[in-house]
Design a protein around this motif. Structure first.
Motif, mmCIF file in Angstrom:
data_model
loop_
_atom_site.group_PDB
_atom_site.id
_atom_site.type_symbol
_atom_site.label_atom_id
_atom_site.label_comp_id
_atom_site.label_asym_id
_atom_site.label_seq_id
_atom_site.Cartn_x
_atom_site.Cartn_y
_atom_site.Cartn_z
ATOM 1 N N ILE B 167 0.818 -1.220 0.000
ATOM 2 C CA ILE B 167 0.000 0.000 0.000
ATOM 3 C C ILE B 167 0.848 1.265 0.000
ATOM 4 O O ILE B 167 0.318 2.365 -0.119
ATOM 5 C CB ILE B 167 -0.952 0.034 1.219
ATOM 6 C CG1 ILE B 167 -0.164 0.060 2.513
ATOM 7 C CG2 ILE B 167 -1.933 -1.125 1.196
ATOM 8 C CD1 ILE B 167 -0.969 0.623 3.664
ATOM 9 N N ALA B 168 2.175 1.110 0.131
ATOM 10 C CA ALA B 168 3.016 2.306 0.297
ATOM 11 C C ALA B 168 3.037 3.166 -0.968
ATOM 12 O O ALA B 168 2.993 2.650 -2.085
ATOM 13 C CB ALA B 168 4.428 1.884 0.671
ATOM 14 N N ASP B 169 3.122 4.476 -0.751
ATOM 15 C CA ASP B 169 3.293 5.408 -1.865
ATOM 16 C C ASP B 169 4.773 5.651 -2.140
ATOM 17 O O ASP B 169 5.176 5.869 -3.270
ATOM 18 C CB ASP B 169 2.613 6.735 -1.527
ATOM 19 C CG ASP B 169 1.120 6.547 -1.295
ATOM 20 O OD1 ASP B 169 0.415 6.216 -2.261
ATOM 21 O OD2 ASP B 169 0.684 6.698 -0.130
ATOM 22 N N PRO B 193 9.267 6.292 -5.447
ATOM 23 C CA PRO B 193 7.828 6.119 -5.669
ATOM 24 C C PRO B 193 7.509 4.637 -5.887
ATOM 25 O O PRO B 193 8.172 3.975 -6.676
ATOM 26 C CB PRO B 193 7.562 6.919 -6.956
ATOM 27 C CG PRO B 193 8.746 7.816 -7.095
ATOM 28 C CD PRO B 193 9.900 7.108 -6.481
ATOM 29 N N MET B 194 6.500 4.163 -5.156
ATOM 30 C CA MET B 194 6.187 2.721 -5.197
ATOM 31 C C MET B 194 5.137 2.373 -6.241
ATOM 32 O O MET B 194 5.045 1.237 -6.691
ATOM 33 C CB MET B 194 5.699 2.242 -3.819
ATOM 34 C CG MET B 194 6.733 2.316 -2.715
ATOM 35 S SD MET B 194 8.099 1.168 -2.968
ATOM 36 C CE MET B 194 7.330 -0.397 -2.544
ATOM 37 N N LYS B 195 4.285 3.376 -6.577
ATOM 38 C CA LYS B 195 3.186 3.074 -7.499
ATOM 39 C C LYS B 195 3.664 3.326 -8.926
ATOM 40 O O LYS B 195 3.383 4.367 -9.516
ATOM 41 C CB LYS B 195 1.970 3.963 -7.174
ATOM 42 C CG LYS B 195 1.499 3.862 -5.714
ATOM 43 C CD LYS B 195 0.465 2.775 -5.551
ATOM 44 C CE LYS B 195 0.192 2.378 -4.118
ATOM 45 N NZ LYS B 195 -0.435 3.386 -3.283
ATOM 46 N N GLN B 196 4.466 2.400 -9.432
ATOM 47 C CA GLN B 196 4.953 2.506 -10.811
ATOM 48 C C GLN B 196 5.220 1.105 -11.344
ATOM 49 O O GLN B 196 5.415 0.162 -10.571
ATOM 50 C CB GLN B 196 6.197 3.390 -10.894
ATOM 51 C CG GLN B 196 7.361 2.891 -10.047
ATOM 52 C CD GLN B 196 8.665 3.636 -10.351
ATOM 53 O OE1 GLN B 196 9.040 3.779 -11.524
ATOM 54 N NE2 GLN B 196 9.328 4.110 -9.313
ATOM 55 N N GLU B 200 7.495 -4.379 -8.256
ATOM 56 C CA GLU B 200 6.599 -5.517 -8.064
ATOM 57 C C GLU B 200 6.725 -6.022 -6.631
ATOM 58 O O GLU B 200 7.819 -6.316 -6.150
ATOM 59 C CB GLU B 200 6.964 -6.652 -9.039
ATOM 60 C CG GLU B 200 5.972 -7.800 -8.989
ATOM 61 C CD GLU B 200 6.530 -9.077 -9.618
ATOM 62 O OE1 GLU B 200 5.926 -10.137 -9.413
ATOM 63 O OE2 GLU B 200 7.579 -8.998 -10.288
ATOM 64 N N VAL B 201 5.566 -6.097 -5.957
ATOM 65 C CA VAL B 201 5.556 -6.482 -4.545
ATOM 66 C C VAL B 201 4.970 -7.881 -4.412
ATOM 67 O O VAL B 201 3.887 -8.150 -4.917
ATOM 68 C CB VAL B 201 4.702 -5.487 -3.722
ATOM 69 C CG1 VAL B 201 4.621 -5.930 -2.265
ATOM 70 C CG2 VAL B 201 5.277 -4.080 -3.827
ATOM 71 N N ARG B 202 5.715 -8.783 -3.748
ATOM 72 C CA ARG B 202 5.188 -10.133 -3.516
ATOM 73 C C ARG B 202 5.238 -10.452 -2.037
ATOM 74 O O ARG B 202 6.276 -10.267 -1.405
ATOM 75 C CB ARG B 202 6.052 -11.181 -4.238
ATOM 76 C CG ARG B 202 5.960 -11.134 -5.730
ATOM 77 C CD ARG B 202 6.710 -12.346 -6.302
ATOM 78 N NE ARG B 202 7.212 -12.040 -7.638
ATOM 79 C CZ ARG B 202 8.248 -12.639 -8.199
ATOM 80 N NH1 ARG B 202 8.927 -13.568 -7.519
ATOM 81 N NH2 ARG B 202 8.628 -12.317 -9.416
ATOM 82 N N PRO B 203 4.110 -10.951 -1.487
ATOM 83 C CA PRO B 203 4.122 -11.307 -0.061
ATOM 84 C C PRO B 203 5.110 -12.437 0.207
ATOM 85 O O PRO B 203 5.314 -13.304 -0.647
ATOM 86 C CB PRO B 203 2.696 -11.774 0.225
ATOM 87 C CG PRO B 203 1.919 -11.479 -0.991
ATOM 88 C CD PRO B 203 2.844 -11.244 -2.131
ATOM 89 N N LEU B 204 5.699 -12.410 1.388
ATOM 90 C CA LEU B 204 6.684 -13.414 1.775
ATOM 91 C C LEU B 204 6.036 -14.326 2.808
ATOM 92 O O LEU B 204 5.494 -13.848 3.802
ATOM 93 C CB LEU B 204 7.871 -12.674 2.392
ATOM 94 C CG LEU B 204 9.195 -13.376 2.546
ATOM 95 C CD1 LEU B 204 9.772 -13.729 1.189
ATOM 96 C CD2 LEU B 204 10.162 -12.443 3.269
#
Lengths: 370, 407
Positions: B167-169, B193-196, B200-204
């Motif tokens: 959810i981070a910006d 900036p994270m929303k780009q 790519e974010v993957r849960p661990l």
């Protein structure tokens, strides 16, 4: 009771530190521990002169009249210096027992001498099993024609052979009672016990029809013993915490200067991690000892919990620090000439003197309601 | 409203009380989520924080040009206390917000103008992009790279143990900008900036079978040059600033432990469990239970002593011991819980809640003994910074990073 400010406490501690750093340095400790009495009477008089011997004795009886918190701080210095003296036996255990019993006439007679160091008193409570519980008492008292006579044996009496006055706990048909006996009285047999800690003196005392003065106690005698034990355990915890801290700091200094493989041994993680773990032990022991002192000073509800916690936490911390300190030093600490073993001997003695760690852990869990 | 015209404590206290009386509705507390800073603030919380920031209560010790009042730390505390007394959130962010403080201290003017307000109002969410699969304890060994191309950096690499990444910006990112200098000297610090598309974010999935953290894969992500903090290749210094704020927050938590020790007159959980399991009379277990409880109490006593020392203006070595102590406490509590349960600890699932607890706590204890610096790193820190023991010789600190050996 006199209450010291934080500054006054530090000043007291500093003056004890200064006296002991000369009067109870390693050379002095080694010399004193080889004497039969096990203490240096000149240093004892100096300690009396600066008010330490009568630290907890009230001012009316010639003492400083301070409480557990000041006592604990002084004991940190006593432990650090491995002081050889009857302080714990006479100035703490016996004096506290007299206060607990609260026989005014007796206190007027004994406390001034205890405070000025001219009278050494100690308490004879446990028998040969060394248990500081009611069933550990193996002296009995009988009243015959208005006179009390004691029979039996008390052991683990701290500095018994130097004592002028014995406070003896005995079983009677009316329950426990406390008695005063001159150490030279007829029927008293004293045997000095050989101790692994050469800075300690323990005595076994036999009583054969010994005429004894009954103490007109204001509370049940065992309750008075239990209260005196609490203060003594706090003092001992302070000694253990102070000694552990000194042990660690001298070991860390050595690890900074001892070079092997071209570098200080303290740079090796195998050694460094031992030091870090010991710091947690020693700092926790300081916290536990001071907290127990504060709890007793407030007479707080949690005192039983705080005192038993300090008793085993400080005992275990001192043993662990003194033992690991030898390992960290290596070969040099395996020699008689190195002081590390003196600390380990004191640590092992302190950890048994008034009940083992497991005994106090059991007291602790009971205090928590289990 | 400036440091040249100081207000008295009393006037300040009256002002903040008056403002709270006019603006804070105590019933709001539940809606805004209490005084805890949480991920993904609610709209109610954001609205409230907006008011707090505009009224200059959020960061009163900061300069006037950045939402502050230029107050002393002690006057700032007055405001914190008044907010706390009515359970209103948002004050004291000059103490508690690692993000805002790091940005204020090291950020470019355009970035401060863009993000300081939104961060204080929780309008943007943040995460940390520090650790990498190949740089855990040895954080300065990071291999994520940032290359300047015109007015922006292009970032490539992989980060791990990031909470809130989904959810981070923005993420506070350390990346390597120079491979030809020693490892600490070639790192830069960014607000990424994270929303780009390049992120790519993957849960661990953790050993506890939960997922509180993420892996972040970074492929040609774009970071504007304005988002560089402290200048190129000075990132290690900026990181120390950020870590110092992080530690001071953790310190606040550690000091909070004291009241926790006092308030509870309830039975110790280990005693209650042993009673329930019918093994409270087992003398060996009693010893283990007593010792486990003792570790916890001793840590509380250390924290209380540290706090008292700080109030006297002195420091105590016990200050640095809390984390190591806590990891022993958690491992020991879990071990003794397991001993109390015996064979019951073989089971799993909601029919076996005691076993679930003991087994979860056994695994989760590693969160503390590994996360945020392993116990072993912690012992190095204690040995070196507290006891003054010399460091191990380091083989990788004076050679170009590209020549440093890797696994």
């Amino acid at each position: 009771m006199n209450s010291f400010s934080a500054e006054e406490r530090l000043a007291l501690r500093e003056s004890v530190h200064r006296l002991l750093s000369k009067g109870s340095d390693e050379r002095a400790v080694r010399a004193t521990m080889d004497t039969p009495g096990g203490y240096d009477s000149k240093l004892w008089q100096e300690l009396a002169g600066m008010g330490v011997v009568g630290l907890i004795v009230d001012e009316a009886h010639g003492g400083a009249g301070v409480g557990p918190m000041e006592l604990e701080l002084v004991m940190e210095e006593v432990g650090a210096a491995l002081l050889c003296s009857p302080f714990l036996a006479s100035s703490v255990l016996a004096a506290a027992l007299l206060y607990g019993l609260a026989d005014e006439e007796l206190n007027d007679r004994l406390l001034p001498g205890i405070a000025e160091g001219s009278c050494i008193a100690t308490a004879a409570v446990t028998g040969r099993n060394g248990c500081w519980t009611p069933d550990g008492v193996t002296v009995s008292g009988q009243e015959v024609d208005g006179e009390w006579r004691l029979d039996g044996c008390a052991s683990f009496v701290v500095h018994g052979q130097s004592a002028d006055v014995l406070l003896v706990l005995a079983n009677t048909s009316q329950g426990f009672k406390c008695f005063v006996v001159e150490s030279g009285a007829a029927g008293v047999g004293m045997t000095a016990l050989p101790t692994f800690d050469h800075t300690l003196r323990l005595t076994e005392i036999t009583f054969e029809g010994v005429k004894a003065e009954h103490v007109a106690a204001q509370i049940p005698a065992w309750d008075a013993v239990a209260r005196a034990m609490d203060l003594t355990l706090v003092a001992l915890a302070g000694e253990q915490a102070g000694a552990a801290q000194r042990c660690l700091s001298s070991t860390v200094e050595y690890a900074k200067t001892r070079i092997q493989f071209g570098r200080a041994i303290g740079s090796f993680q195998a050694v460094k991690h031992m030091a870090a773990d010991l710091l947690l032990e020693t700092e926790s022991s300081i916290s536990a000892a001071r907290n127990a002192a504060a709890s007793l000073a407030e007479d707080a509800d949690g005192a039983a919990e705080a005192v038993s916690l300090a008793a085993f936490a400080c005992a275990d911390a001192f043993v662990a620090t003194a033992a690991t300190s030898i390992q960290m030093h290596g070969g040099i600490a395996f020699t008689w000439e190195h002081p590390a073993h003196l600390y380990l001997r004191r640590a092992r003695a302190d950890a048994q003197l008034f009940g083992s760690s497991s005994f106090h852990r059991e007291r602790f869990i009971q205090a928590l309601g289990a | 409203m400036s440091s040249e015209n100081p207000v008295s404590d009393d006037v300040l206290r009256e002002e903040v009380r008056g403002w709270l009386a006019d603006n804070w509705i105590p019933e709001q507390a539940a809606a805004v989520g209490g005084t805890e800073r949480i991920w993904g603030a609610s709209d109610e919380l954001k609205a409230w924080l907006g008011k707090v920031v505009e009224a200059r209560w959020a960061v009163p010790s900061w300069p006037v040009e950045w939402f502050g009042r230029g107050l002393s730390a002690s006057q700032a505390k007055i405001i914190i206390r008044e907010f706390a007394s009515v359970r209103a959130p948002g004050a004291g962010q000059d103490r508690s917000s690692m993000w805002a403080n790091t940005l204020l201290a090291r950020g470019t003017e355009p970035l401060k103008a863009k993000l300081l307000g939104p961060i204080l109002k929780s309008e943007v969410d943040m995460c940390l992009l520090y650790s990498e699969p190949g740089a855990g304890s040895d954080l300065a060994g990071i291999r994520t790279r940032a290359d300047l191309q015109g007015d922006h950096f292009v970032v490539n690499g992989q980060k791990v143990w990031t909470s809130g990444a989904a959810i981070a910006d923005y993420g506070m990112l350390i990346a390597r900008t120079d491979w030809d200098v020693p490892k600490h000297a070639g790192i830069s610090f960014f607000f990424c900036p994270m929303k780009q598309p390049g992120i790519e974010v993957r849960p661990l999935r953790q050993i506890t079978d939960e997922s509180h953290f993420n892996e972040v894969f970074i492929t040609d992500a774009i970071v504007p040059a304005d988002n560089l903090l402290g200048g190129v290749n000075t990132g290690w210094k900026v990181l120390q600033t950020a870590l110092a704020y992080e530690r001071s927050i953790l310190g606040d938590f550690a000091r909070g432990a004291r009241s926790g020790a006092k308030e509870s007159r309830k039975e110790e959980v280990l005693i209650a469990l042993a009673r329930e399991a019918g093994v409270l009379e087992d003398p060996a277990l009693r010893q283990e239970i007593a010792q486990a409880i003792a570790y916890k109490k001793l840590n509380s006593l250390n924290n209380a002593r540290v706090k008292a020392d700080l109030e006297q203006g002195t420091t105590s070595p016990a200050m640095s011991l809390g984390k190591l102590a806590m990891s022993r406490i958690l491992h020991e509590e879990a071990r003794v819980r397991t001993a109390i349960l015996g064979a019951q600890s073989l089971f799993e699932g909601s029919d076996y809640p005691r076993a679930e607890d003991a087994n979860f706590l056994t695994l989760n204890a590693y969160f503390t003994s590994i996360g945020g610096g392993t116990d072993q790193i912690q012992r190095n820190i204690i040995g070196e910074r507290v006891l003054g023991l010399p460091k191990e010789p380091e083989v990788d600190t004076s050679i170009p990073f590209r020549d440093v050996r890797t696994s």
